[in-house]
Design an enzyme around this catalytic site. Structure first.
Site, PDB file in Angstrom:
ATOM      1  N   SER A  45       0.732  -1.202   0.001  1.00  0.00           N
ATOM      2  CA  SER A  45       0.034   0.035   0.074  1.00  0.00           C
ATOM      3  C   SER A  45       0.721   1.222  -0.233  1.00  0.00           C
ATOM      4  O   SER A  45       1.661   1.325   0.902  1.00  0.00           O
ATOM      5  CB  SER A  45      -1.064  -0.089   1.160  1.00  0.00           C
ATOM      6  OG  SER A  45      -1.958   1.084   1.289  1.00  0.00           O
ATOM      7  N   GLU A  46       0.760   2.150  -1.123  1.00  0.00           N
ATOM      8  CA  GLU A  46       1.760   3.035  -1.354  1.00  0.00           C
ATOM      9  C   GLU A  46       1.897   4.348  -0.255  1.00  0.00           C
ATOM     10  O   GLU A  46       2.750   4.977  -0.036  1.00  0.00           O
ATOM     11  CB  GLU A  46       1.571   3.734  -2.744  1.00  0.00           C
ATOM     12  CG  GLU A  46       0.625   4.570  -2.971  1.00  0.00           C
ATOM     13  CD  GLU A  46      -0.664   3.603  -3.707  1.00  0.00           C
ATOM     14  OE1 GLU A  46      -0.507   2.473  -3.528  1.00  0.00           O
ATOM     15  OE2 GLU A  46      -1.345   4.353  -4.074  1.00  0.00           O
ATOM     16  N   ASN A  47       0.877   4.223   0.823  1.00  0.00           N
ATOM     17  CA  ASN A  47       1.001   5.188   1.872  1.00  0.00           C
ATOM     18  C   ASN A  47       2.268   4.740   2.930  1.00  0.00           C
ATOM     19  O   ASN A  47       2.288   5.322   4.111  1.00  0.00           O
ATOM     20  CB  ASN A  47      -0.388   5.359   2.823  1.00  0.00           C
ATOM     21  CG  ASN A  47      -0.957   4.170   2.994  1.00  0.00           C
ATOM     22  OD1 ASN A  47      -0.971   3.335   2.436  1.00  0.00           O
ATOM     23  ND2 ASN A  47      -1.352   4.176   4.250  1.00  0.00           N
ATOM     24  N   SER A  87       8.395   4.209   0.248  1.00  0.00           N
ATOM     25  CA  SER A  87       7.432   3.409  -0.588  1.00  0.00           C
ATOM     26  C   SER A  87       7.398   3.814  -2.163  1.00  0.00           C
ATOM     27  O   SER A  87       7.460   2.835  -2.687  1.00  0.00           O
ATOM     28  CB  SER A  87       5.986   3.961  -0.192  1.00  0.00           C
ATOM     29  OG  SER A  87       5.155   3.313  -0.627  1.00  0.00           O
TER      30      SER A  87
END
Lengths: 219, 233
Positions: A45-47, A87
């Site tokens: 999850s790119e957060n 990320s």
């Protein structure tokens, strides 16, 4: 014709054991529900999370633990957490094996548009431009036509682009397609009950189809 | 050891005046500096440029500052959850620069690492590339994107010590560490402020050298944007 879950189920077959995968919002999120038994994948999850787990049970939601769609989620044994720069560092450095995302339009040379409709929608690109510019393997999951009944597989995109010449595979409710390096959509599989003719009629871009395109096996 | 503790959010932001450029940590409403945002709303400073991944929602986060028309320009990657934002944008009251999320994060990182610019492929061939220098490395095009130049970075951490060392919790880390590194003046609000020596040096995410002011926040609401659960059976 496939429903959204059918599209997700078919895409899940593209995921190989050991993959790190980034799933976009919408149909791509559903793919997580159909990863075959015995195939170990780590969802990014790119957060700032690797090893995204399922939604929490009611009462166990943690406001500090969300995915890129801002939904409450959980971690799994072996998960790791990092900042936003790292990320996108791992995305840019191609450490993520597969990116699955939605689109408003894909062109026959692999351009994608999915972030802006001038004058109507200005939500922003989020991480989509970073993902499509760097991912080595991208699958687009989308409906074949838009709400107005117009094809989303086009000779060239009409909406502002998210990335150029980056999409190689598309799965819609009608079939599975490769985007050919020389341009054009190659029909690899038909959705159950769908003819090549129907697919051709729904595809505005150049479509290449052999005489005996197999019907896809879902699930 | 240097002591960077200030009493509260009001004191921490006392010298933020009209027209300044602020970075605000958080992703959605997760890990946002709630106390400082409230203090900025109370102070009523205007014409701010805000660098933040998102713009809050109508009645929380940066949305509160937008409602009071304190923001002149927003630099964000995704702003989809805020009707007032959209209204101000479409009416031309608010200037907005939408940039890729990784570019946003890495422009913070560059500032904190003392590098003037980065090269990224994100946005090549799109309207994001307009007016930007492009360089080709090994056959692939990259955009040159400049390090951010922000007067203040305002971040939220889980724990911090009086010397400004910070530890973040879970995905509320997000943009906070890179923004903490990037501000000319960095303000950290923490859920738990401790004495020096209480945090394990091996567990520090942001070294205190990057942090200029720190205070223990209060009354954290930690609002959830999308409450999703699975059924118990």
């Amino acid at each position: 014709m496939l429903d959204k879950n059918g599209i997700a189920k078919r895409i899940a077959k593209e995921i190989k054991d050991g993959y790190y995968v980034n799933l976009g919002i919408g149909i791509p999120t559903l793919v997580a529900n159909y990863i075959p038994e015995g195939v170990n994948v780590v969802l990014q999850s790119e957060n700032g999370l690797l090893g995204m787990g399922p939604f929490p049970f009611e009462g166990e939601e943690d406001p500090d633990l969300i995915n890129a769609g801002k939904q409450t989620i959980t971690t799994l044994p072996g998960s790791s957490i990092f900042d936003s720069a790292m990320s996108f560092g791992m995305i840019r450095a191609q450490k993520i094996d597969l990116t699955i995302l939605g689109a408003m339009e894909v062109s026959e040379n692999g351009d994608i548009a999915n972030w802006k409709i001038p004058g109507k929608m200005v939500k922003g690109m989020g991480g989509a431009m970073d993902l499509v510019a760097s991912a080595k393997n991208i699958i687009v999951a989308m409906q074949h036509v838009n709400k107005a009944g117009e094809s989303k597989l086009l000779p060239s995109c009409t909406l502002p682009l998210t990335g150029v010449k980056c999409i190689k595979k598309i799965v819609t409710e009608l079939g599975v397609f490769d985007v050919l390096p020389e341009g054009g959509f190659k029909l690899l599989e038909r959705a159950p009950g769908i003819s090549v003719e129907e697919i051709r009629n729904a595809t505005a871009g150049k479509l290449y189809a052999e005489d005996d395109v197999p019907e896809m096996v879902v699930g | 050891m240097i002591n960077k503790v200030v009493a509260n959010a009001d004191e921490a932001i006392a010298d933020i005046t009209d027209g300044k450029t602020l970075m605000l940590g958080g992703f959605g409403l997760c890990g946002i500096p709630e106390n400082c945002i409230s203090a900025l709303v109370k102070k009523g400073v205007k014409n701010l440029t805000c660098i933040s991944n998102n713009a809050g929602v109508d009645d929380f986060g940066i949305g509160l500052m937008l409602k009071q028309r304190q923001v002149k320009k927003m630099i964000s990657s995704y702003v989809g959850e805020n009707a007032e934002f959209e209204r101000q944008l479409l009416s031309g009251e608010l200037e907005v620069e939408l940039i890729p999320q990784g570019t946003l994060a890495t422009r913070c990182l560059a500032a904190g690492y003392g590098m003037p610019a980065i090269f990224t492929p994100a946005g090549v061939g799109t309207e994001v590339a307009e007016g930007k220098e492009t360089r080709n490395f090994d056959g692939k095009d990259y955009l040159m994107e400049y390090a951010f130049d922000a007067d203040f970075a305002i971040v939220k951490a889980w724990k911090g010590d009086i010397a400004g060392n910070l530890i973040f919790r879970s995905t509320s880390r997000n943009f906070n560490p890179v923004m903490a590194m990037a501000g000319k003046t960095t303000i950290a609000e923490v859920e738990e402020l401790v004495e020096i020596g209480e945090l394990d040096p091996d567990h520090i995410h942001t070294p205190g050298v990057y942090v200029h002011r720190i205070f223990q926040g209060k009354d954290y609401e930690k609002r959830i944007e999308q409450r999703t659960v699975r059924s118990a059976n």
